[in-house]
Design a protein around this motif. Structure first.
Motif, PDB file in Angstrom:
ATOM      1  N   ARG A 295     -62.492  -2.769   1.125  1.00 28.98           N
ATOM      2  CA  ARG A 295     -61.311  -3.335   0.475  1.00 28.98           C
ATOM      3  C   ARG A 295     -60.351  -3.883   1.533  1.00 28.98           C
ATOM      4  O   ARG A 295     -59.838  -4.982   1.393  1.00 28.98           O
ATOM      5  N   PHE A 296     -60.080  -3.099   2.561  1.00 24.80           N
ATOM      6  CA  PHE A 296     -59.253  -3.518   3.690  1.00 24.80           C
ATOM      7  C   PHE A 296     -60.015  -3.155   4.962  1.00 24.80           C
ATOM      8  O   PHE A 296     -61.238  -3.076   4.939  1.00 24.80           O
ATOM      9  N   ARG A 297     -59.307  -2.863   6.020  1.00 26.79           N
ATOM     10  CA  ARG A 297     -59.964  -2.365   7.239  1.00 26.79           C
ATOM     11  C   ARG A 297     -60.333  -0.900   7.012  1.00 26.79           C
ATOM     12  O   ARG A 297     -59.505  -0.102   6.579  1.00 26.79           O
ATOM     13  N   PRO A 298     -61.583  -0.499   7.308  1.00 31.05           N
ATOM     14  CA  PRO A 298     -62.003   0.874   7.011  1.00 31.05           C
ATOM     15  C   PRO A 298     -61.268   1.949   7.807  1.00 31.05           C
ATOM     16  O   PRO A 298     -61.229   3.102   7.383  1.00 31.05           O
ATOM     17  N   ASP A 299     -60.677   1.585   8.952  1.00 30.05           N
ATOM     18  CA  ASP A 299     -59.916   2.603   9.690  1.00 30.05           C
ATOM     19  C   ASP A 299     -58.595   2.919   8.992  1.00 30.05           C
ATOM     20  O   ASP A 299     -58.026   3.987   9.187  1.00 30.05           O
ATOM     21  N   TRP A 300     -58.095   2.004   8.150  1.00 27.49           N
ATOM     22  CA  TRP A 300     -56.887   2.252   7.364  1.00 27.49           C
ATOM     23  C   TRP A 300     -57.225   2.807   5.992  1.00 27.49           C
ATOM     24  O   TRP A 300     -56.539   3.676   5.479  1.00 27.49           O
ATOM     25  N   ASP A 301     -58.249   2.227   5.370  1.00 28.21           N
ATOM     26  CA  ASP A 301     -58.588   2.559   3.990  1.00 28.21           C
ATOM     27  C   ASP A 301     -60.101   2.381   3.818  1.00 28.21           C
ATOM     28  O   ASP A 301     -60.586   1.254   3.801  1.00 28.21           O
ATOM     29  N   PRO A 302     -60.848   3.464   3.681  1.00 28.17           N
ATOM     30  CA  PRO A 302     -62.310   3.343   3.583  1.00 28.17           C
ATOM     31  C   PRO A 302     -62.836   3.009   2.184  1.00 28.17           C
ATOM     32  O   PRO A 302     -64.001   3.226   1.877  1.00 28.17           O
ATOM     33  N   ALA A 303     -61.975   2.468   1.318  1.00 26.17           N
ATOM     34  CA  ALA A 303     -62.380   2.144  -0.054  1.00 26.17           C
ATOM     35  C   ALA A 303     -63.333   0.946  -0.080  1.00 26.17           C
ATOM     36  O   ALA A 303     -63.275   0.060   0.769  1.00 26.17           O
ATOM     37  N   LEU A 304     -64.192   0.954  -1.082  1.00 22.98           N
ATOM     38  CA  LEU A 304     -65.169  -0.113  -1.296  1.00 22.98           C
ATOM     39  C   LEU A 304     -64.673  -1.009  -2.424  1.00 22.98           C
ATOM     40  O   LEU A 304     -64.163  -0.514  -3.427  1.00 22.98           O
ATOM     41  N   GLN A 305     -64.827  -2.319  -2.263  1.00 25.36           N
ATOM     42  CA  GLN A 305     -64.442  -3.242  -3.322  1.00 25.36           C
ATOM     43  C   GLN A 305     -65.648  -4.073  -3.727  1.00 25.36           C
ATOM     44  O   GLN A 305     -66.371  -4.588  -2.878  1.00 25.36           O
ATOM     45  N   ILE A 306     -65.846  -4.183  -5.053  1.00 23.94           N
ATOM     46  CA  ILE A 306     -66.920  -5.007  -5.599  1.00 23.94           C
ATOM     47  C   ILE A 306     -66.248  -6.153  -6.344  1.00 23.94           C
ATOM     48  O   ILE A 306     -65.489  -5.925  -7.292  1.00 23.94           O
TER      49      ILE A 306
ATOM     50  N   THR B 198     -65.060  -8.469 -13.538  1.00 24.48           N
ATOM     51  CA  THR B 198     -63.811  -8.060 -12.905  1.00 24.48           C
ATOM     52  C   THR B 198     -64.088  -7.485 -11.517  1.00 24.48           C
ATOM     53  O   THR B 198     -65.230  -7.364 -11.104  1.00 24.48           O
ATOM     54  N   SER B 199     -63.026  -7.111 -10.828  1.00 27.29           N
ATOM     55  CA  SER B 199     -63.140  -6.477  -9.517  1.00 27.29           C
ATOM     56  C   SER B 199     -63.034  -4.968  -9.699  1.00 27.29           C
ATOM     57  O   SER B 199     -62.314  -4.493 -10.569  1.00 27.29           O
ATOM     58  N   CYS B 200     -63.753  -4.220  -8.874  1.00 31.74           N
ATOM     59  CA  CYS B 200     -63.776  -2.758  -8.989  1.00 31.74           C
ATOM     60  C   CYS B 200     -63.559  -2.160  -7.601  1.00 31.74           C
ATOM     61  O   CYS B 200     -64.129  -2.645  -6.620  1.00 31.74           O
TER      62      CYS B 200
ATOM     63  N   SER C 143     -66.313  15.017   4.298  1.00 28.12           N
ATOM     64  CA  SER C 143     -66.203  15.028   2.841  1.00 28.12           C
ATOM     65  C   SER C 143     -67.096  13.943   2.265  1.00 28.12           C
ATOM     66  O   SER C 143     -67.513  13.022   2.960  1.00 28.12           O
ATOM     67  N   GLN C 144     -67.351  14.104   0.981  1.00 31.85           N
ATOM     68  CA  GLN C 144     -68.249  13.174   0.291  1.00 31.85           C
ATOM     69  C   GLN C 144     -67.742  12.977  -1.127  1.00 31.85           C
ATOM     70  O   GLN C 144     -67.243  13.909  -1.744  1.00 31.85           O
ATOM     71  N   LYS C 145     -67.867  11.757  -1.626  1.00 29.71           N
ATOM     72  CA  LYS C 145     -67.519  11.482  -3.017  1.00 29.71           C
ATOM     73  C   LYS C 145     -68.610  10.599  -3.598  1.00 29.71           C
ATOM     74  O   LYS C 145     -69.028   9.632  -2.976  1.00 29.71           O
ATOM     75  N   MET C 146     -69.054  10.952  -4.821  1.00 24.64           N
ATOM     76  CA  MET C 146     -70.122  10.199  -5.472  1.00 24.64           C
ATOM     77  C   MET C 146     -69.598   9.565  -6.754  1.00 24.64           C
ATOM     78  O   MET C 146     -68.787  10.146  -7.467  1.00 24.64           O
ATOM     79  N   TYR C 147     -70.099   8.363  -7.014  1.00 24.91           N
ATOM     80  CA  TYR C 147     -69.775   7.634  -8.247  1.00 24.91           C
ATOM     81  C   TYR C 147     -71.076   7.184  -8.892  1.00 24.91           C
ATOM     82  O   TYR C 147     -72.038   6.870  -8.192  1.00 24.91           O
ATOM     83  N   HIS C 148     -71.067   7.135 -10.233  1.00 27.83           N
ATOM     84  CA  HIS C 148     -72.147   6.463 -10.956  1.00 27.83           C
ATOM     85  C   HIS C 148     -71.469   5.315 -11.696  1.00 27.83           C
ATOM     86  O   HIS C 148     -70.654   5.541 -12.587  1.00 27.83           O
ATOM     87  N   LEU C 149     -71.776   4.081 -11.284  1.00 25.54           N
ATOM     88  CA  LEU C 149     -71.136   2.904 -11.860  1.00 25.54           C
ATOM     89  C   LEU C 149     -71.940   2.386 -13.046  1.00 25.54           C
ATOM     90  O   LEU C 149     -73.123   2.075 -12.915  1.00 25.54           O
TER      91      LEU C 149
END
Length: 176
Positions: A53-64, A3-5, A86-92
């Motif tokens: 996911r989109f343009r990083p200046d609008w939305d800095p989200a990462l899509q896999i 799937t996509s994440c 700020s910082q956010k960490m994920y463990h996938l």
């Protein structure tokens, strides 16, 4: 798996810089970067399935796209903005649903097999059985679980195997 994440960054206005640092369990690290003053994105050692996911200046989200076991690991988003950093960490962790098969063995006993799941599936029976499941680990981190139904009486006509797993539950019935 498959799937996509989407992994999000902390929302900020007036973003100056965004960096995604990816440390997969398998393979080398990957970095995605964006600098607002140059309106420039950069990618180092990242596969084509991992991107903005989109343009990083609008939305800095990462899509896999098409998540696989190779994507497992740590993902850190760092945002530099005029209002602060700020910082956010994920463990996938990637879940792999098992393949369920139910059949009758040579003695007429139902056998339930939950093949190649991650993590290992749990097997239960209706009506209840006091069988002890057997687990077999595989080199890719998946586990096959096998359970043989042991009947309390011989006049059983239909038994149901229930496979419980974080990626979804399944069940099948059989009369042996």
């Amino acid at each position: 798996v498959g799937t996509s994440c989407v992994l999000t960054c902390p929302p900020k206005s007036n973003i100056r810089m965004v960096t995604w640092k990816i440390s997969p369990k398998v393979g080398g690290p990957c970095t995605l970067g964006y600098r607002a003053d140059q309106n420039k994105t950069d990618s180092t050692n990242c596969s084509g399935s991992t991107n903005w996911r989109f343009r990083p200046d609008w939305d800095p989200a990462l899509q896999i796209q098409q998540v696989g076991r190779a994507h497992e690991g740590n993902y850190t988003c760092e945002v530099v903005a005029t209002e602060g950093n700020s910082q956010k960490m994920y463990h996938l962790t990637v879940l792999v649903p098992p393949r369920l098969t139910l059949y009758c063995d040579d003695h007429g006993n139902p056998v339930c097999k939950a093949a190649a799941g991650k993590p290992a599936a749990q097997i239960s029976w209706v009506p209840e059985s006091n069988s002890t499941p057997e687990e077999e680990g595989h080199d890719k981190g998946t586990v096959t679980v096998l359970s043989k139904f042991t009947a309390h009486s011989t006049d059983m006509t239909n038994t149901t195997c229930i496979v419980s797993h974080p990626a979804g539950n399944q069940s099948k019935s059989i009369a042996c």
